[in-house]
Design a protein around this motif. Structure first.
Motif, PDB file in Angstrom:
ATOM      1  N   MET A   1       0.817  -1.207   0.000  1.00 11.82           N
ATOM      2  CA  MET A   1       0.000   0.000   0.000  1.00 11.82           C
ATOM      3  C   MET A   1       0.855   1.263   0.000  1.00 11.82           C
ATOM      4  O   MET A   1       0.344   2.374   0.131  1.00 11.82           O
ATOM      5  CB  MET A   1      -0.934   0.008   1.214  1.00 11.82           C
ATOM      6  N   GLY A   2       2.157   1.068  -0.136  1.00 10.22           N
ATOM      7  CA  GLY A   2       3.046   2.216  -0.253  1.00 10.22           C
ATOM      8  C   GLY A   2       3.833   2.564   0.984  1.00 10.22           C
ATOM      9  O   GLY A   2       4.562   3.564   0.999  1.00 10.22           O
ATOM     10  N   ALA A   3       3.717   1.760   2.046  1.00  8.76           N
ATOM     11  CA  ALA A   3       4.468   2.052   3.276  1.00  8.76           C
ATOM     12  C   ALA A   3       5.967   1.946   3.015  1.00  8.76           C
ATOM     13  O   ALA A   3       6.431   0.976   2.413  1.00  8.76           O
ATOM     14  CB  ALA A   3       4.061   1.087   4.378  1.00  8.76           C
ATOM     15  N   THR A   4       6.725   2.941   3.474  1.00 10.08           N
ATOM     16  CA  THR A   4       8.157   2.981   3.188  1.00 10.08           C
ATOM     17  C   THR A   4       9.025   3.235   4.409  1.00 10.08           C
ATOM     18  O   THR A   4      10.238   3.060   4.340  1.00 10.08           O
ATOM     19  CB  THR A   4       8.465   4.087   2.164  1.00 10.08           C
ATOM     20  N   GLY A   5       8.469   3.689   5.495  1.00  8.48           N
ATOM     21  CA  GLY A   5       9.293   4.086   6.628  1.00  8.48           C
ATOM     22  C   GLY A   5       9.947   5.436   6.418  1.00  8.48           C
ATOM     23  O   GLY A   5      10.960   5.753   7.057  1.00  8.48           O
ATOM     24  N   LEU A   6       9.366   6.268   5.542  1.00  7.13           N
ATOM     25  CA  LEU A   6       9.943   7.582   5.247  1.00  7.13           C
ATOM     26  C   LEU A   6      10.080   8.434   6.499  1.00  7.13           C
ATOM     27  O   LEU A   6      11.074   9.139   6.674  1.00  7.13           O
ATOM     28  CB  LEU A   6       9.075   8.307   4.211  1.00  7.13           C
ATOM     29  N   ALA A   7       9.097   8.379   7.377  1.00  6.08           N
ATOM     30  CA  ALA A   7       9.161   9.200   8.590  1.00  6.08           C
ATOM     31  C   ALA A   7      10.398   8.870   9.408  1.00  6.08           C
ATOM     32  O   ALA A   7      10.990   9.762  10.034  1.00  6.08           O
ATOM     33  CB  ALA A   7       7.899   8.990   9.434  1.00  6.08           C
ATOM     34  N   TYR A   8      10.784   7.594   9.426  1.00  6.89           N
ATOM     35  CA  TYR A   8      11.972   7.196  10.182  1.00  6.89           C
ATOM     36  C   TYR A   8      13.233   7.791   9.567  1.00  6.89           C
ATOM     37  O   TYR A   8      14.148   8.221  10.280  1.00  6.89           O
ATOM     38  CB  TYR A   8      12.096   5.671  10.218  1.00  6.89           C
ATOM     39  N   ASP A   9      13.286   7.812   8.235  1.00  7.22           N
ATOM     40  CA  ASP A   9      14.457   8.384   7.557  1.00  7.22           C
ATOM     41  C   ASP A   9      14.579   9.873   7.860  1.00  7.22           C
ATOM     42  O   ASP A   9      15.681  10.381   8.111  1.00  7.22           O
ATOM     43  CB  ASP A   9      14.341   8.172   6.041  1.00  7.22           C
ATOM     44  N   ILE A  10      13.454  10.573   7.842  1.00  4.11           N
ATOM     45  CA  ILE A  10      13.474  12.010   8.124  1.00  4.11           C
ATOM     46  C   ILE A  10      13.833  12.260   9.587  1.00  4.11           C
ATOM     47  O   ILE A  10      14.608  13.170   9.907  1.00  4.11           O
ATOM     48  CB  ILE A  10      12.123  12.644   7.767  1.00  4.11           C
ATOM     49  N   ALA A  11      13.271  11.445  10.467  1.00  4.18           N
ATOM     50  CA  ALA A  11      13.608  11.590  11.884  1.00  4.18           C
ATOM     51  C   ALA A  11      15.105  11.418  12.095  1.00  4.18           C
ATOM     52  O   ALA A  11      15.736  12.190  12.843  1.00  4.18           O
ATOM     53  CB  ALA A  11      12.837  10.555  12.700  1.00  4.18           C
ATOM     54  N   HIS A  12      15.693  10.415  11.452  1.00  4.64           N
ATOM     55  CA  HIS A  12      17.145  10.197  11.562  1.00  4.64           C
ATOM     56  C   HIS A  12      17.913  11.395  11.003  1.00  4.64           C
ATOM     57  O   HIS A  12      18.917  11.820  11.585  1.00  4.64           O
ATOM     58  CB  HIS A  12      17.517   8.920  10.813  1.00  4.64           C
ATOM     59  N   GLN A  13      17.429  11.951   9.895  1.00  2.00           N
ATOM     60  CA  GLN A  13      18.091  13.099   9.276  1.00  2.00           C
ATOM     61  C   GLN A  13      18.203  14.270  10.248  1.00  2.00           C
ATOM     62  O   GLN A  13      19.215  14.983  10.262  1.00  2.00           O
ATOM     63  CB  GLN A  13      17.309  13.526   8.028  1.00  2.00           C
ATOM     64  N   PHE A  14      17.177  14.437  11.084  1.00  3.27           N
ATOM     65  CA  PHE A  14      17.165  15.572  12.006  1.00  3.27           C
ATOM     66  C   PHE A  14      17.557  15.196  13.430  1.00  3.27           C
ATOM     67  O   PHE A  14      17.326  15.957  14.374  1.00  3.27           O
ATOM     68  CB  PHE A  14      15.793  16.250  11.980  1.00  3.27           C
ATOM     69  N   GLY A  15      18.135  14.024  13.579  1.00  7.25           N
ATOM     70  CA  GLY A  15      18.724  13.657  14.862  1.00  7.25           C
ATOM     71  C   GLY A  15      17.775  13.080  15.885  1.00  7.25           C
ATOM     72  O   GLY A  15      18.143  12.932  17.064  1.00  7.25           O
ATOM     73  N   LEU A  16      16.551  12.717  15.487  1.00  7.94           N
ATOM     74  CA  LEU A  16      15.634  12.085  16.420  1.00  7.94           C
ATOM     75  C   LEU A  16      15.971  10.608  16.553  1.00  7.94           C
ATOM     76  O   LEU A  16      16.320   9.946  15.570  1.00  7.94           O
ATOM     77  CB  LEU A  16      14.181  12.236  15.944  1.00  7.94           C
ATOM     78  N   ARG A  17      15.878  10.110  17.755  1.00  9.92           N
ATOM     79  CA  ARG A  17      16.195   8.708  17.996  1.00  9.92           C
ATOM     80  C   ARG A  17      15.030   7.799  17.637  1.00  9.92           C
ATOM     81  O   ARG A  17      13.884   8.237  17.563  1.00  9.92           O
ATOM     82  CB  ARG A  17      16.589   8.505  19.463  1.00  9.92           C
ATOM     83  N   MET A  18      15.358   6.531  17.419  1.00 13.39           N
ATOM     84  CA  MET A  18      14.355   5.533  17.064  1.00 13.39           C
ATOM     85  C   MET A  18      14.391   4.392  18.065  1.00 13.39           C
ATOM     86  O   MET A  18      15.442   4.014  18.554  1.00 13.39           O
ATOM     87  CB  MET A  18      14.647   4.958  15.669  1.00 13.39           C
ATOM     88  N   THR A  19      13.206   3.842  18.363  1.00 15.38           N
ATOM     89  CA  THR A  19      13.155   2.579  19.085  1.00 15.38           C
ATOM     90  C   THR A  19      13.061   1.455  18.044  1.00 15.38           C
ATOM     91  O   THR A  19      12.756   1.696  16.872  1.00 15.38           O
ATOM     92  CB  THR A  19      11.938   2.513  20.022  1.00 15.38           C
TER      93      THR A  19
END
Length: 393
Positions: A167-185
């Protein structure tokens, strides 16, 4: 082109956010139509919220994070919106609310709301570049073969997680979050069927019954569905969010059934009846045939001692299984984990160290149970970000 707010993602959270923003607002999505997950949800009728939604129905490394947004915009607030748009609905089991008609009514309601708010919507639009500026953000997007340079003060990440890539899910938000220094669980597929590599349940495919599925963390009393790949149905989907590879799960096939007493009474009244015949009155016959290959249940009822009946009841109420895995993001209803809530404000959903950057919905490390809870998180978090942006004018 300059906007006050650009929202990446025209799903539930993104549309809800746009409906509550002010100023020039643009919603962007690469899909051909908005609200695709809404459209397919609930068998086409959209399980749009749950009457019992509360913070205890959500998983997160910070279980307190979701409380503020859920309290500020509750299931009753969304139900009121549905009522204002004259959408008829009904309650199914466990507080699940569905449209009487079609999930498309919820999508149209949100589109009407963003039109009322004056927001624009661009679908079939792909982001090609993104960078931070002194006053906000600069984006390059491609739409209908044309590239557009956009700037905004506020940028909202509402593109969801990795679940259902077709359906088009890509995880783009995670890539952008990483770009701006936000951490991921850690992210993983959730609300997803279990699989067994040996195909042991293929002959039971389609068999369903009420069960209790549990592990060392939690348990769920809901329906279990056997499939040619493994275990599905609400009970399996719910437990999958609390499961890790290599762990065993416990299946209680006779939840709330006084099977020992029933069998002992039948032994007295119909002792010549085969044990499997009597069990097939209480459980699906195909399941009894399958279990008889693994659990002693031979002979007539009269042949069974109390100890034998007790052992049988124990086996049926505490069946240990170790799944090989899950079906993964391909069929997962949601993604567990995501943008670390420690990097976001629980009241506004804004990144603590990146002014103007917001993250909402499934992109965030807040994952709900099956039954309308994830939509409620989308409505609540989208409302939190939208009203926070509006309050700044």
């Amino acid at each position: 082109m300059t906007y006050d707010t650009i929202i990446l993602g025209a799903g539930a959270a993104g549309l809800m956010c746009a409906a509550h923003c002010v100023g020039r607002v643009l919603v962007i999505d690469h899909a051909k139509a908005p609200g695709e997950k809404i459209r397919i949800s609930g068998g086409g009728r959209c399980n749009f919220t749950n009457m019992y939604a509360g913070s205890g129905n959500f998983l997160s490394q910070n279980p307190h994070f979701c409380k503020s947004a859920l309290a500020r915009y509750t299931q009753w607030d969304f139900i009121e919106m549905v009522g204002r748009h004259d959408i008829a609905w009904h309650e199914k089991t466990l507080g699940q609310l569905f449209c009487d008609g079609s999930s498309k009514q919820i999508i149209q309601m949100l589109l009407d709301e963003i039109e009322r708010a004056g927001a624009e919507l661009w679908v079939r639009t792909e982001m090609k570049d993104l960078r931070k500026t002194d006053t906000g953000f600069a984006l390059t997007v491609e739409r209908e073969g044309q590239r557009h340079a956009l700037t905004c003060t506020n940028l909202v990440l509402a593109t969801g997680g990795k679940s259902i890539p077709k359906m088009g899910a890509t995880g783009l938000a995670y890539d952008i979050a990483h770009q701006f220094g936000l951490r991921m669980t850690e992210t993983r597929a959730a609300l997803v069927p279990f699989t067994f590599s040996d195909g042991r349940f293929k002959d039971l495919s389609g068999v369903s019954l009420p069960t209790r599925l549990s592990n060392d963390r939690t348990s769920f009393d809901e329906a279990l569905l056997f499939t040619h790949r493994g275990l599905s149905g609400p009970a399996a989907l719910q437990l999958s969010s609390y499961w890790r590879e290599g762990e065993a799960i416990r299946v209680n096939l006779i939840q709330d059934m006084p099977l020992f007493d029933l069998l002992r009474d039948q032994r007295q009244n119909s002792g010549r009846k085969a044990l499997t015949t009597e069990l097939s009155r209480q459980l699906p016959a195909r399941l009894v045939d399958f279990l008889s290959q693994h659990i002693p249940m031979h002979g007539n009822l009269a042949d069974q001692s109390d100890t034998a009946l007790s052992d049988l009841v124990e086996a049926l109420s505490n069946w240990h299984l170790t799944p090989s895995g899950t079906e993964g993001y391909r069929t997962a209803e949601v993604t567990l984990g995501g943008i670390d809530t420690d990097d976001l404000s629980s009241k506004t959903m804004e990144a603590r160290d990146v002014p103007g950057l917001y993250a909402i919905g499934e992109a965030v490390d807040v994952t709900g149970w099956l039954g309308g809870y994830n939509f409620q998180w989308a409505w609540s978090s989208g409302h939190a970000a939208g009203t926070a942006i509006a309050s700044r004018g």
